[in-house]
Write a protein that holds these residues in place. Sequence first.
Motif, PDB file in Angstrom:
ATOM      1  N   GLU A 154      56.314 -52.125 105.108  1.00  0.00           N
ATOM      2  CA  GLU A 154      54.899 -52.447 105.009  1.00  0.00           C
ATOM      3  C   GLU A 154      54.367 -51.481 104.277  1.00  0.00           C
ATOM      4  O   GLU A 154      53.490 -51.684 103.260  1.00  0.00           O
ATOM      5  CB  GLU A 154      54.278 -52.715 106.415  1.00  0.00           C
ATOM      6  CG  GLU A 154      52.946 -53.342 106.140  1.00  0.00           C
ATOM      7  CD  GLU A 154      52.269 -53.720 107.396  1.00  0.00           C
ATOM      8  OE1 GLU A 154      52.838 -53.716 108.546  1.00  0.00           O
ATOM      9  OE2 GLU A 154      50.956 -54.448 107.195  1.00  0.00           O
ATOM     10  N   GLY A 155      54.613 -49.980 104.579  1.00  0.00           N
ATOM     11  CA  GLY A 155      53.922 -48.786 104.005  1.00  0.00           C
ATOM     12  C   GLY A 155      54.387 -49.257 102.478  1.00  0.00           C
ATOM     13  O   GLY A 155      53.523 -48.717 101.386  1.00  0.00           O
ATOM     14  N   LEU A 156      55.385 -49.392 102.151  1.00  0.00           N
ATOM     15  CA  LEU A 156      55.885 -49.480 100.560  1.00  0.00           C
ATOM     16  C   LEU A 156      55.267 -50.640  99.894  1.00  0.00           C
ATOM     17  O   LEU A 156      54.718 -50.560  98.785  1.00  0.00           O
ATOM     18  CB  LEU A 156      57.442 -49.997 100.738  1.00  0.00           C
ATOM     19  CG  LEU A 156      58.250 -49.315  99.397  1.00  0.00           C
ATOM     20  CD1 LEU A 156      57.969 -48.042  98.938  1.00  0.00           C
ATOM     21  CD2 LEU A 156      59.817 -49.528  99.641  1.00  0.00           C
ATOM     22  N   LEU A 157      55.110 -51.670 100.775  1.00  0.00           N
ATOM     23  CA  LEU A 157      54.347 -52.881  99.998  1.00  0.00           C
ATOM     24  C   LEU A 157      52.920 -52.451 100.015  1.00  0.00           C
ATOM     25  O   LEU A 157      52.454 -53.193  99.143  1.00  0.00           O
ATOM     26  CB  LEU A 157      54.805 -54.239 100.958  1.00  0.00           C
ATOM     27  CG  LEU A 157      56.259 -54.738 101.102  1.00  0.00           C
ATOM     28  CD1 LEU A 157      56.130 -55.852 102.086  1.00  0.00           C
ATOM     29  CD2 LEU A 157      56.711 -55.102  99.679  1.00  0.00           C
ATOM     30  N   LEU A 158      52.315 -51.769 100.536  1.00  0.00           N
ATOM     31  CA  LEU A 158      51.044 -51.595 100.401  1.00  0.00           C
ATOM     32  C   LEU A 158      50.673 -50.585  99.273  1.00  0.00           C
ATOM     33  O   LEU A 158      49.428 -50.417  98.802  1.00  0.00           O
ATOM     34  CB  LEU A 158      50.409 -50.792 101.739  1.00  0.00           C
ATOM     35  CG  LEU A 158      50.331 -51.981 102.925  1.00  0.00           C
ATOM     36  CD1 LEU A 158      50.211 -51.051 104.334  1.00  0.00           C
ATOM     37  CD2 LEU A 158      49.137 -52.638 102.739  1.00  0.00           C
ATOM     38  N   THR A 159      51.546 -49.939  98.548  1.00  0.00           N
ATOM     39  CA  THR A 159      51.376 -49.259  97.527  1.00  0.00           C
ATOM     40  C   THR A 159      51.354 -50.052  96.068  1.00  0.00           C
ATOM     41  O   THR A 159      51.697 -51.118  96.369  1.00  0.00           O
ATOM     42  CB  THR A 159      52.645 -48.270  97.242  1.00  0.00           C
ATOM     43  OG1 THR A 159      53.632 -48.699  96.948  1.00  0.00           O
ATOM     44  CG2 THR A 159      52.942 -47.301  98.569  1.00  0.00           C
ATOM     45  N   PRO A 160      50.715 -49.656  95.274  1.00  0.00           N
ATOM     46  CA  PRO A 160      50.606 -50.313  94.036  1.00  0.00           C
ATOM     47  C   PRO A 160      51.746 -50.868  93.270  1.00  0.00           C
ATOM     48  O   PRO A 160      52.034 -51.343  92.217  1.00  0.00           O
ATOM     49  CB  PRO A 160      49.546 -49.623  93.128  1.00  0.00           C
ATOM     50  CG  PRO A 160      49.810 -48.116  93.731  1.00  0.00           C
ATOM     51  CD  PRO A 160      49.904 -48.285  95.037  1.00  0.00           C
ATOM     52  N   THR A 161      53.071 -50.200  93.579  1.00  0.00           N
ATOM     53  CA  THR A 161      54.241 -50.430  92.914  1.00  0.00           C
ATOM     54  C   THR A 161      54.663 -51.740  93.103  1.00  0.00           C
ATOM     55  O   THR A 161      54.372 -52.471  94.185  1.00  0.00           O
ATOM     56  CB  THR A 161      55.348 -49.581  93.738  1.00  0.00           C
ATOM     57  OG1 THR A 161      55.021 -48.371  93.870  1.00  0.00           O
ATOM     58  CG2 THR A 161      56.441 -49.526  93.073  1.00  0.00           C
ATOM     59  N   SER A 162      54.779 -52.347  91.937  1.00  0.00           N
ATOM     60  CA  SER A 162      55.349 -53.738  91.913  1.00  0.00           C
ATOM     61  C   SER A 162      56.621 -54.077  92.916  1.00  0.00           C
ATOM     62  O   SER A 162      57.354 -53.181  93.118  1.00  0.00           O
ATOM     63  CB  SER A 162      55.412 -54.387  90.682  1.00  0.00           C
ATOM     64  OG  SER A 162      56.495 -53.806  90.095  1.00  0.00           O
ATOM     65  N   ARG A 163      56.638 -55.309  93.288  1.00  0.00           N
ATOM     66  CA  ARG A 163      57.704 -55.715  94.311  1.00  0.00           C
ATOM     67  C   ARG A 163      58.989 -55.607  93.188  1.00  0.00           C
ATOM     68  O   ARG A 163      59.999 -55.062  93.886  1.00  0.00           O
ATOM     69  CB  ARG A 163      57.710 -57.147  94.531  1.00  0.00           C
ATOM     70  CG  ARG A 163      56.729 -57.717  95.794  1.00  0.00           C
ATOM     71  CD  ARG A 163      55.500 -56.782  96.042  1.00  0.00           C
ATOM     72  NE  ARG A 163      54.973 -57.282  97.156  1.00  0.00           N
ATOM     73  CZ  ARG A 163      53.822 -56.829  97.716  1.00  0.00           C
ATOM     74  NH1 ARG A 163      53.436 -55.577  97.430  1.00  0.00           N
ATOM     75  NH2 ARG A 163      53.420 -57.311  99.056  1.00  0.00           N
TER      76      ARG A 163
ATOM     77  N   LEU B  37      56.693 -59.156 103.378  1.00  0.00           N
ATOM     78  CA  LEU B  37      56.979 -58.337 104.853  1.00  0.00           C
ATOM     79  C   LEU B  37      57.700 -59.112 105.622  1.00  0.00           C
ATOM     80  O   LEU B  37      58.625 -58.552 106.138  1.00  0.00           O
ATOM     81  CB  LEU B  37      55.445 -58.104 105.190  1.00  0.00           C
ATOM     82  CG  LEU B  37      55.596 -57.280 106.623  1.00  0.00           C
ATOM     83  CD1 LEU B  37      56.105 -55.843 106.342  1.00  0.00           C
ATOM     84  CD2 LEU B  37      54.153 -57.303 107.364  1.00  0.00           C
TER      85      LEU B  37
ATOM     86  N   ILE C 153      60.963 -43.427  91.669  1.00  0.00           N
ATOM     87  CA  ILE C 153      60.612 -42.679  92.787  1.00  0.00           C
ATOM     88  C   ILE C 153      61.143 -43.255  94.006  1.00  0.00           C
ATOM     89  O   ILE C 153      61.713 -42.810  94.962  1.00  0.00           O
ATOM     90  CB  ILE C 153      58.906 -42.527  92.927  1.00  0.00           C
ATOM     91  CG1 ILE C 153      58.374 -41.884  91.959  1.00  0.00           C
ATOM     92  CG2 ILE C 153      58.468 -42.125  94.307  1.00  0.00           C
ATOM     93  CD1 ILE C 153      57.029 -42.088  91.525  1.00  0.00           C
ATOM     94  N   VAL C 154      61.209 -44.591  94.115  1.00  0.00           N
ATOM     95  CA  VAL C 154      61.912 -45.393  94.968  1.00  0.00           C
ATOM     96  C   VAL C 154      63.436 -45.269  95.012  1.00  0.00           C
ATOM     97  O   VAL C 154      63.919 -44.973  96.139  1.00  0.00           O
ATOM     98  CB  VAL C 154      61.325 -46.716  94.898  1.00  0.00           C
ATOM     99  CG1 VAL C 154      62.252 -47.755  95.915  1.00  0.00           C
ATOM    100  CG2 VAL C 154      60.015 -47.267  94.944  1.00  0.00           C
TER     101      VAL C 154
ATOM    102  N   ALA D 187      60.081 -50.811 110.398  1.00  0.00           N
ATOM    103  CA  ALA D 187      58.861 -51.035 110.223  1.00  0.00           C
ATOM    104  C   ALA D 187      58.444 -49.836 109.124  1.00  0.00           C
ATOM    105  O   ALA D 187      57.477 -49.270 108.907  1.00  0.00           O
ATOM    106  CB  ALA D 187      58.117 -50.678 111.210  1.00  0.00           C
ATOM    107  N   THR D 188      59.058 -49.806 108.173  1.00  0.00           N
ATOM    108  CA  THR D 188      58.647 -48.924 106.872  1.00  0.00           C
ATOM    109  C   THR D 188      58.524 -49.900 105.548  1.00  0.00           C
ATOM    110  O   THR D 188      57.899 -49.027 104.744  1.00  0.00           O
ATOM    111  CB  THR D 188      60.095 -47.512 106.619  1.00  0.00           C
ATOM    112  OG1 THR D 188      61.036 -48.535 106.587  1.00  0.00           O
ATOM    113  CG2 THR D 188      60.049 -46.820 107.463  1.00  0.00           C
TER     114      THR D 188
END
Lengths: 267, 325
Positions: free
Chosen positions: A85-94, A255, A4-5, A82-83
């Motif tokens: 943070e939104g991605l890091l806040l999802t359960p998708t692993s780093r 972040l 998805i990413v 600033a996009t």
Amino acid sequence: MWRIVFWRELRDQWLGGKALVMILIYTILLGIYAYLFASNSELQLLPVKQMVLEIVKAAVFVGLFICLIVGADSVSGERERATLEGLLLTPTSRRQIVAGKFLSAISPWPVALAVAIPYWVVLSKGDVALGHALVWGPILGTLLAPAFAGIGMLVSVWCNTNKTSMLVSIGVYLLLILPSQYSGLATTTVTTQATDLSDLFQLLNPLGAANRLLHDSIVLSVPEDHLWLWITTPLLFPLLVLGVLFAYVGPGLQLEGGVRRLRARPV
Amino acid sequence: MTHSDTTRTEVLVAEGLRKAYGPRHALRGLSFTLKAGRLLGFLGPNGAGKTTSIRILTTIMEPDEGRFSVDGVSNEYPEQIRRRIGVLPESFGLPKQMTGIEYLTYFGQLYGRTASDARSLGMELLEEVGLKQRARSLVSTYSHGMRQRIGIARALVNDPVVVFLDEPTIGLDPRGQQELLSLVQQIAQDRSAGVILCSHLLSEVESVCDDVVILSSGEIVASGTVSDVIGKTEQNVMRIRVPFESLEEAQRELAAIPSVRRVAPASAMQGWIRVELDEAAADDAHVNNRVLETLLRAEIPILSFEPEGGRLQDVFLQLTAGGIK
């Protein structure tokens, strides 16, 4: 999740993003370069094999540069916009985020290759060098594109601003490409091992080794089984870069610039 | 505002959270709880540790010490926590090439939904936040208020049990603020989600929040229901506004009242006089009347009058200036 990413990144890059712009510039520059080789009387004095080498090198090395720049924008660019943070806040692993971005960052290479091959065919004028170019150009580019996209991403993870990320990445690229252009390519001898310090540096430098391999193969028509030494670095270098990216830096993506100290955690 | 309900489940429990940046302590043992369906105002002056707290509680950052849980899930499992929270960061960017519905579909998919499922959920959320008509517009063309709304929609895409909203009304016009706050209240009530609202606009926190936490220098200086916290402040101060030409005379008259301890112009409030009463006078229900009567007898027009300490803003100013009683 990485898919998805990946699709989103791919779309961002190719719909008005950096990749599209850079590939367009690359296509124009490669066209000018090929036209000069084909039409300029002085350049026509170059042997066909040398012309093919030059156009293959230009295609591969510029293709790698594009992957590097796209990689360098991947994380620090999102920080600036600033996009991230939104991605890091999802359960998708780093690691999956990094994987998606990485695959997208290497996407310019197949396009760059597809653009370049017709120029190689035209300039080779049926010379046997075309066969070598069609083997080693794609192999080296395909091995090194992940490495350079990976270097760009490593820098991007560590940098807070895109400007710093780009400057450092370009600096790394120049450090690798400049020595590779000035080391012992005048030789016409066939070597299967590094014979002096210059050769050793060239061997250790992935672009130097690639340069040497292309030269020996396209210009000197060295048989494939004599080229193994020069393929070693282009083989090992991506493994090293991707190992660092996915085993250490990727899971520590955060972040702010830099990498979080990793600790054992039952996830 | 919803009413206190002790039977509600605790959806967020923070215990002794500490964080330092080098020698500077950003958090010095943050502990509080949030119950389902309640709105908690998270207040503090700049540098109090609000952003650090939010980043720790949303797993963006790790605490040096302490622990927290969301819906019973420990902070040792950050990916599980992220499945249970929704966040509207203070400043968030939107991709240039995506429409509103594509944006929400993308995030829905990142939470494990199929593309079609995420899309239909996205349309529902756009309707909930009043953006359905703009679903197919590029988010880069959205106004500031619309951006905040789609940010809230994104925060709800996983049906979170705790929602963090960091300055959601900043930069909005009064009507936009009002509408957004109504939306926030609706989220807490209809979804039974615990909502943490970080804001500098104390009046909005006072009007919509059930509970409040006030931070100062990395520590909680007050917490509890809004009314409890307001009750913690000094109640023996009042402010009176008189015509500018009567200021000096009014101050003289007021200073002559036996139960008045101090009279001075109110700082940063032109035309206002700040009247401090004796401790004993604070318990006298008629003291305010006597003060006003004095001015009326002197024929000084009273343009406005308000007891200090009766508003969250007064509490905030007192507590964050070290004036806790």
